[in-house]
Enzyme design. Structure first.
Site, short mmCIF file in Angstrom:
data_model
loop_
_atom_site.label_atom_id
_atom_site.label_comp_id
_atom_site.label_asym_id
_atom_site.label_seq_id
_atom_site.Cartn_x
_atom_site.Cartn_y
_atom_site.Cartn_z
N ARG A 120 0.84 -1.19 0.00
CA ARG A 120 0.00 0.00 0.00
C ARG A 120 0.87 1.24 0.00
NH1 ARG A 120 -5.26 -0.88 -0.91
NH2 ARG A 120 -5.48 1.23 -0.11
N VAL A 121 0.38 2.26 -0.62
CA VAL A 121 1.20 3.47 -0.62
C VAL A 121 1.24 4.12 0.76
CG1 VAL A 121 1.08 4.00 -3.06
CG2 VAL A 121 -0.69 4.83 -1.52
N ASP A 122 0.33 3.73 1.60
CA ASP A 122 0.42 4.27 2.96
C ASP A 122 1.37 3.42 3.82
OD1 ASP A 122 -1.40 2.28 2.80
OD2 ASP A 122 -3.05 3.39 3.71
N ASP A 123 1.91 2.39 3.26
CA ASP A 123 2.95 1.60 3.94
C ASP A 123 4.32 2.10 3.50
OD1 ASP A 123 1.33 -1.65 4.04
OD2 ASP A 123 1.30 0.04 5.41
N VAL A 124 4.37 3.36 3.26
CA VAL A 124 5.62 3.92 2.79
C VAL A 124 6.30 4.69 3.89
CG1 VAL A 124 5.89 6.19 1.73
CG2 VAL A 124 5.84 4.16 0.32
#
Ligand code: 6R9
Length: 778
Positions: free
Chosen positions: A646-650
């Site tokens: 996920r891009v929020d797991d960046v």
């Protein structure tokens, strides 16, 4: 759960040896080219077939047309790719994606270089496998794929015609779509005007085709020795009885029904009964708390709730009915009261006498359902009538009610199931997912039954009574297709019946992929690493086993009709080898149509970040196109895809965007690391720092030296900027029962916010949280 350490492949040399051996046993001489990648100091291998048949000179066995001179120079496939396509990754995220202003959680992109560039050895399906596969070659795939994107209406009409329709959709109106917010409201329709029923297609159609005596569902209970089976005819009877009851108490087409049941046969029976009468089921995973259940009841205001009195999870009895009662108290406080609660007596877990009861509202399933007729007329519905609502979490607190409709979902789940698992009527299929999640909807209930398959419904936990339970079940039922999340144990057990493995839910890192392939599948079962989402209804990017070689960790190519694109921060499509935001162009039949009661949130979350596309929320790295290596074959735009999370797991460290998946992959490549989960924590100077939770292989002990060598592995594989600031020893990781690591909890532990851990009730093993807290200062 940790990967079984002693069996995890340690060196590529071993695998290379095995592949050489396999090549020899297939009567071919294989040349292996080992090249050293200076960046990672990791051996790469690639293979060439020397087939004595002159007609195939210069071609591999798929007729790809390898260029001989390149191979003879001794280049590895990675060298060829790299020479043709220097990496182009989204590297400046100073500018937010256009439209992202409305979405505060969107902050960066995951770079997938480490995953994509380090795993380029092709792993071929055997000739025997390919020969019998539905899609036996890249040519066949391309032929079908090209038609599916150039003529979606024609392609999907042909597929849909294999199902039963009371009336067909208008030939000139197979689908209509607007996925571009700039052109008006987002709207997707497939087969509108077509009249059908998915339950009829799952059951009656198969019984009429002579499958009445075939086992539809095998049930394997929590405790050893508890099992049951239903043929297609029996299942139809059971579904019809419940459907008649629902009609009798006034449930009508379009009414919502909340289902809070564990993996008993009554769960798929309830879903099908709702579908039979046109009611909209909303299954709530029976691990959710009373609060979460109440939230869903308040949102969709169901006509009734269907549950059971209790369930056994491992050795523990959980009184589900008490949770439902508590949810009713909460929902009634906001004015939503429930008149009927149908309760299945799960006597193996709890006798009815011990169940708390409210006369007038609560009804025992066993007291009423057997009295109804086993025949129930079908309610014929429009293809675009809603089939189910499934709540899924977003970045904000309020869960999103993902709405799927009937016709497109039916056609899509059935087709993806058939091709991605290369399903044959003799297969015995087991998907370990719970029907409380989308995987259980599409690939326990609808996809398999639409294909007339025999499917296993498993109530228990994979580690109860011991960690061999999964393989026990595989051997007991002679499972041929095994679909699961990428976290398991393997010990003694034969597993000889397996022919296909499936993986879902998390990026599977290359080491885990190799372990799954070599150990679980004995290096003979292709892996379908299926990338998809609750929102997509079915597989989107997935291998078609038998069609093309695989690369460890890559979900490979798009399914028919799916056009994935990778865009940069401005929403501009990037061609060739790259990484960025994964979007999808156009629609496909299985796409969700709206978020229940909130079409605006639907548009804002999924269609506004990159106008003109569906935004998946995932990062993706794409490798050089096979097209460029094999021009005649892969003329389209797609190469191998690596989902990077996920891009929020960046994590954003000193301006460097680092994907959690990349760091995890680097850690897991360390021979003493079994599993890793990485989160970001606030850092005064760097903005964010990397915090890694590490599970060691069995028998290894914690030491400062090991900590340093793990950090060194990341420095080596990605760069010094990606080195974790902290390694937190983790005997286990907090995972949902569907196998997803709950990073939300890890973030709280990492930042010391122990009072704010939130709801941990959906964890497969809530004890791991206490263990992690205890190890905070070690
Ligand atoms: C089916 C399911 C969706 C998210 C998705 C992605 C992750 C699922 C994956 C994968 C890498 C795969 N995901 N499959 N990541 N490789 N094969 O899990 O649906 O619960 O909605 O989750 O799961 O991040 O965006 P859902």
């Amino acid at each position: 759960m940790a990967l079984a350490p002693q069996t995890r492949p340690r060196t590529l040399g071993w695998e290379w040896y095995k592949l050489m051996k396999r090549g020899e046993s297939q009567g071919r001489r294989r040349q292996a080219v080992l090249a050293l990648n200076s960046k990672s100091c990791k051996a790469k291998c690639s293979y060439k077939y020397n087939n004595n048949n002159n007609n195939n000179k210069g071609k591999d066995r798929f007729g790809f047309g390898f260029v001989e001179k390149e191979w003879n120079r001794g280049s590895s496939i990675i060298d060829i790719i790299m020479a043709a396509h220097p990496l182009r990754h989204v590297d400046s995220m100073a500018t937010m994606p256009s439209g992202a202003g409305k979405i505060p959680y969107l902050n960066a992109v995951i770079l997938g270089e480490a995953l994509a560039s380090e795993e380029n050895d092709l792993i071929y399906p055997s000739d025997d496998f390919s020969r019998q596969a539905h899609v036996p070659s890249p040519q066949k795939y391309l032929e079908l794929y090209e038609r599916s994107v150039k003529d979606p209406g024609g392609f999907w009409s042909d597929v849909a015609s294999q199902f039963y329709w009371k009336h067909k959709w208008a030939a000139d109106h197979v689908y209509s779509e607007n996925v571009d917010v700039r052109k008006g409201p987002v709207q997707i329709e497939w087969f509108k005007g077509g009249i059908t029923n998915i339950c009829y297609n799952c059951l009656d159609r198969n019984v009429e085709a002579g499958l009445g005596d075939k086992i539809a569902l095998h049930w394997e209970g929590n405790d050893l020795g508890n099992d049951a089976s239903l043929t297609y005819s029996h299942l139809l009877h059971r579904v019809s009885q419940l459907a008649n009851y629902l009609k009798d108490i006034g449930v009508r087409k379009g009414d919502a029904v909340i289902v809070y049941l564990p993996m008993l046969l009554e769960l798929p029976i309830t879903m099908l009964a709702c579908a039979r009468i046109g009611a909209v089921h909303s299954v709530v995973f029976a691990g959710f708390s009373a609060e979460s259940l109440a939230q869903r009841i308040i949102d969709c205001k169901p006509k009734l709730v269907i549950t059971c009195n209790a369930v056994k999870r491992g050795p523990k009895v959980i009184p589900l009915k008490d949770i439902v009662d508590a949810a009713f108290v909460q929902s009634s406080q906001t004015g939503v009261s429930i008149d009927t609660c149908l309760v299945y007596e799960n006597a193996l877990a709890m006798k009815r006498e011990k169940t708390n009861w409210q006369d007038g509202r609560d009804i025992w399933w066993q007291d009423v359902i057997p009295n109804y007729s086993t025949k129930c007329e079908v309610e014929w519905v429009d293809a675009e009538d809603p089939l189910f609502l499934l709540y899924t979490s977003g970045s904000t607190g309020k869960p999103k009610g993902v709405l799927h409709t009937t016709g497109g979902y039916m056609v899509y789940t059935a087709t993806t199931f058939k091709y991605a698992f290369d399903y044959k009527p003799s297969d015995i299929y087991w998907c370990t997912a719970d029907c409380g999640w989308i995987t259980g909807h599409s690939y326990v209930t609808y996809g398999p039954l639409l294909n007339g398959a025999t499917c296993i419904v498993f109530e228990g936990a994979p580690n109860y009574p011991d960690s061999g339970r999964c393989w026990d079940i595989v051997d007991k039922y002679k499972v041929t297709i095994f679909y699961t999340a990428p976290t398991l144990y393997v010990t003694r057990y034969s597993r000889k019946s397996l022919r296909i493995l499936g993986s879902v839910g998390e990026p599977i890192n290359p080491s885990a992929w190799r372990w799954f392939y070599n150990v679980v599948g004995d290096s003979r079962c292709p892996i379908s690493d299926t990338w998809w989402q609750t929102e997509t209804g079915g597989f989107m990017i997935t291998p078609l086993p038998g069609a093309w070689p695989q690369k460890p960790g890559s979900a490979t190519f798009p399914f028919f009709g799916v056009q994935p694109v990778i865009v940069d921060e401005k929403g501009v499509e990037i061609e060739g080898e790259c990484s960025g935001y994964l979007c999808v162009k156009g629609s496909w039949p299985g796409a969700f149509r709206t978020l229940y009661g909130d079409h605006e949130r639907y548009e804002t979350t999924y269609f506004k970040p990159f106008a003109g596309y569906y935004f998946t929320g995932d990062g993706c790295s794409r490798q050089a196109k096979l097209a460029n290596l094999h021009k005649s074959m892969f003329r389209d735009k797609d190469g191998y895809h690596w989902l990077t999370g996920r891009v929020d797991d960046v994590i954003n460290v000193s301006g460097h965007r680092i994907g959690t998946a990349e760091v995890e992959s680097a850690l897991v490549s360390h021979p003493k690391c079994a599993e890793a989960a990485v989160v970001g924590v606030e850092h005064e100077v760097k903005g964010q720092a990397i915090y890694a939770f590490v599970t060691l292989v069995e028998g290894e002990s914690y030491s400062e030296e090991l900590r340093n060598s793990l950090i060194l592995a990341v420095r080596k594989q990605i760069g010094a900027f990606a080195a974790p600031d902290r390694i937190h020893w983790a005997p286990g990781l907090p995972k949902t029962r569907s196998g997803k690591i709950m990073r939300r909890i890890l973030r709280k532990i990492a930042s010391g916010q122990l009072g704010e851990l939130g709801d941990t009730s959906t964890l497969a093993d809530p004890n791991v949280v206490d263990q992690l807290i205890a190890l905070s200062n070690c």
